[in-house]
Design an enzyme around this catalytic site. Sequence first.
Site, short mmCIF file in Angstrom:
data_model
loop_
_atom_site.label_atom_id
_atom_site.label_comp_id
_atom_site.label_asym_id
_atom_site.label_seq_id
_atom_site.Cartn_x
_atom_site.Cartn_y
_atom_site.Cartn_z
N TYR A 224 -11.44 -1.12 0.47
CA TYR A 224 -11.34 -0.67 2.06
C TYR A 224 -10.00 -0.04 2.34
O TYR A 224 -9.72 0.65 3.35
CB TYR A 224 -11.62 -1.98 2.96
CG TYR A 224 -10.40 -2.56 3.54
CD1 TYR A 224 -9.86 -3.67 2.50
CD2 TYR A 224 -9.75 -2.45 4.58
CE1 TYR A 224 -8.90 -4.16 3.01
CE2 TYR A 224 -8.60 -3.03 4.97
CZ TYR A 224 -8.13 -3.77 4.18
OH TYR A 224 -7.19 -4.79 4.61
N ARG A 225 -9.03 -0.25 1.28
CA ARG A 225 -7.72 0.45 1.77
C ARG A 225 -6.78 0.25 0.45
O ARG A 225 -7.23 -0.43 -0.25
CB ARG A 225 -7.06 -0.53 2.66
CG ARG A 225 -5.82 -0.20 3.23
CD ARG A 225 -5.44 -1.45 4.24
NE ARG A 225 -4.35 -1.19 5.00
CZ ARG A 225 -3.59 -2.24 5.82
NH1 ARG A 225 -4.19 -3.40 5.68
NH2 ARG A 225 -2.61 -1.86 6.58
N TYR B 202 0.59 -1.25 0.04
CA TYR B 202 -0.10 0.19 0.00
C TYR B 202 0.78 1.39 0.02
O TYR B 202 0.49 2.38 0.19
CB TYR B 202 -0.87 -0.06 1.17
CG TYR B 202 -1.83 -1.25 1.10
CD1 TYR B 202 -3.14 -1.52 0.28
CD2 TYR B 202 -1.89 -2.19 2.06
CE1 TYR B 202 -3.75 -2.34 0.28
CE2 TYR B 202 -2.88 -3.14 2.21
CZ TYR B 202 -3.73 -3.33 1.22
OH TYR B 202 -4.81 -4.14 0.98
#
Length: 563
Positions: free
Chosen positions: A497-498, A115
Site C-alpha cells: 500500500y506504500r 519509506y
Amino acid sequence: MVSLTALHALRDDELITPPDVTAAGLREALTEMAKVVGDNNVIVHTAKSMKPDTEGQYYNLPKEHDLFYILEKEHFLASAVVSPGSTVEVSAIVKLANKYLTPLWPVSMGRNLGYGGSAPRLRGSIVLDMGHRMNRVLEVSDRDCTCLLEPGVSYFDLYNYLQSNGHKQLWIDNPDLGGGSVIGNTLDRGAGYTPYGEHFSMHCGMEVVLPNGEVMRTGMGALPGNNTWQTFQYGFGPYPDGIFSQSNFGIVTKMGVWLMPDPGGYQAYLFSFPKEADLPEIIERIRVLRIAGVIMNAPTIRNTLIDAAVYGPKSDYTSNKGVLTSEEVDAIAKKIKVGRWNIYGAMYGPEPMRDLQWAALKASFMEIPGATYEFPKPRAEGEPRSILHMREETLKGLPNTYELGWLDWTCPRGSLLGFSPISPATGVDALKQYEMVTKRFREFGFDYMGTFVVGWRELHHIVCLTFDKSDPKQRKKAHRCIELLIDDAAAEGYGEYRTHLCFMDQIASVYNWNGGASLKFNETLKDALDPKGILAPGKSGVWPARLRGRGFELKRSQEPHKL
Ligand code: ADP
C-alpha cells in the site's frame, strides 16, 4: 549544506544537477527562487554537505537525503531545499521550476521513516519543504469537529493547539510516531488507531498548487463563498482528491481534517496469545468483529519481538546475533510478559456501550486456548511504562514517539525499511503472509518484527526490517530481500500500500492488470497536468514523458539471487 549566498563559491561539478539542467541553469533557478522565498530559505546541497550519520535523528532528520539509506547514501540526493511561506510563493516556485526544468519534491515534515524520509526519488530534485514555514492551524470548528491545516502542522502541534486553545473535547488520530505531518501522513495514506484512523477517509477539502502553478480547491472549496468545505467531501462532478495522494499531480497547501469528539469513555485492552500458530484464529475473529463495528478502530496484532524491541535492543535479550529461533522468541515473550501475538485495542463510548463491546470481545478471543487479557494498571511512581501503557496513549490520540525504540534492535542508530502488503483479512492469508516474510527474513538473516492491522475490511501487514546501514552487505541484503518479497507477494495476489523510494518502480510494475492500464492512466494524467515533468518525477513509479524510459527507473536487480 550552504546558504544561497555561498552558491557562487561552489564548483559546477559539486552541484547535484538534475537531468536536462546545467550547473548554470541550476544556479539561475535557485537565485530566482530565492527572490521569491528569501535567501535564507534556499539551502544548496552537495555530496560533501550531507548531514553525517551520527547527527541525523528523528528530531533532526536530513532533508536532503534518506537517513536510512539502502542504496548509496548519495543516490537519492537533493540539489537544494527550498522553503516557501505561502501558497502564492509555492505557485511562483512551481512556475520557475517549469522555466528551468528543475524537478520539485514536496514534503510536509519529511519524516516518512522507512519509506525514504524527505529524500527525492530523482537525484538533483529540489526538496520543497512545505512544513518549515507553512505550519499554522488555520481553523477549528467545535460545532462540526473539523480543522483546516497547513503542511507543517505535526500531530504533536495539532494536539497541543487543541489542548491550549479551548478545544480539549476534540481528539486527534495520530500514527505510531507523533512528529509526522498530518497532511504528509494523510497524502501518503498513513493510518492511526482511533475510530478515525483511516486518515485519507477523514480528510475533507484540499487546496492544491497544480504543476503549472495554478491553484485549485477541491470539493466544496471550488464554490466561492461556500460554508461546507470541511464538512462535505465531494462537491460536484469528478472527485479529484484521490489523485493527489501518493502522487505527483499537485502540491497540497491546505487540507481539512475531521476530528473525533471525545467519545465519553475509553478503555484500552490487551489480549495475549501464547502460540505462534494462533495467528490465523485471531485474524478470523477480528475480521468478524471489525466489520460488524463491534471493534470501532483498527486494532494491532503485534508479534513478540516488536514489543521486545520497544523495551531494548536485541543484545539485552540474547547473545545470538543470528535469526532467533521460535524457542528463543518464546523465552523473550515470557521474559517481557507478553504473548507470541498481542492484540492492543480499545473501546470507545460511555460505560454501557463499552460493557457490551467487552462482552463480545471477551467471548470471542478467550475461546482461543491459552488466551489472556489485561487492562492498563495504574503505574507506581518511577515504574516504567509497559507497551500497553504506550498503546493506551496512542489509541486515544495522544501523540508520542515510543515506537522509535525498536529502530535500534539490530545495532545502535539502526535503520528501518518498511514492507507493507495488503491481503484479505483471513486466517489463511495472514498465515501465508507471515510464512512468506519469515522464510525470506531467515534466508537473509533478519528477525521478523511485524504488526497486522485490520483496517475497514482488509489486512495491512506492516513488516519492519531493521538493519545496520553502516554495513553495505546488510543494505544489499535488505534491498534484495524486499525485492524478492514484492514478487513473492504479487504471486499470491498481494500488493503493497506504500513503499520506499527504491521500490516504487517495481511495485508500479506489479500492479499491471490489463497490460498496465493503471500506470498508463497515471502517465496520461501526468503528461496532461505536468507537460514539463517537474513535479516529483518517479513518485509511485509515475514518470513524466520527458524522463520516462531514460534509465531513471529502478529495475529489479539483475543479479542472480545469491547471498
Ligand atoms: P510525514 O513527515 O508525515 O511522514 P512527509 O512530509 O514525509 O510525511 O510526506 C510523505 C509523502 O507525502 C512525501 O514523500 C510526499 O510524496 C507526499 N507529500 C507530503 N507533503 C506533500 C504536499 N504538501 N503536497 C504533495 N505531496 C506531499
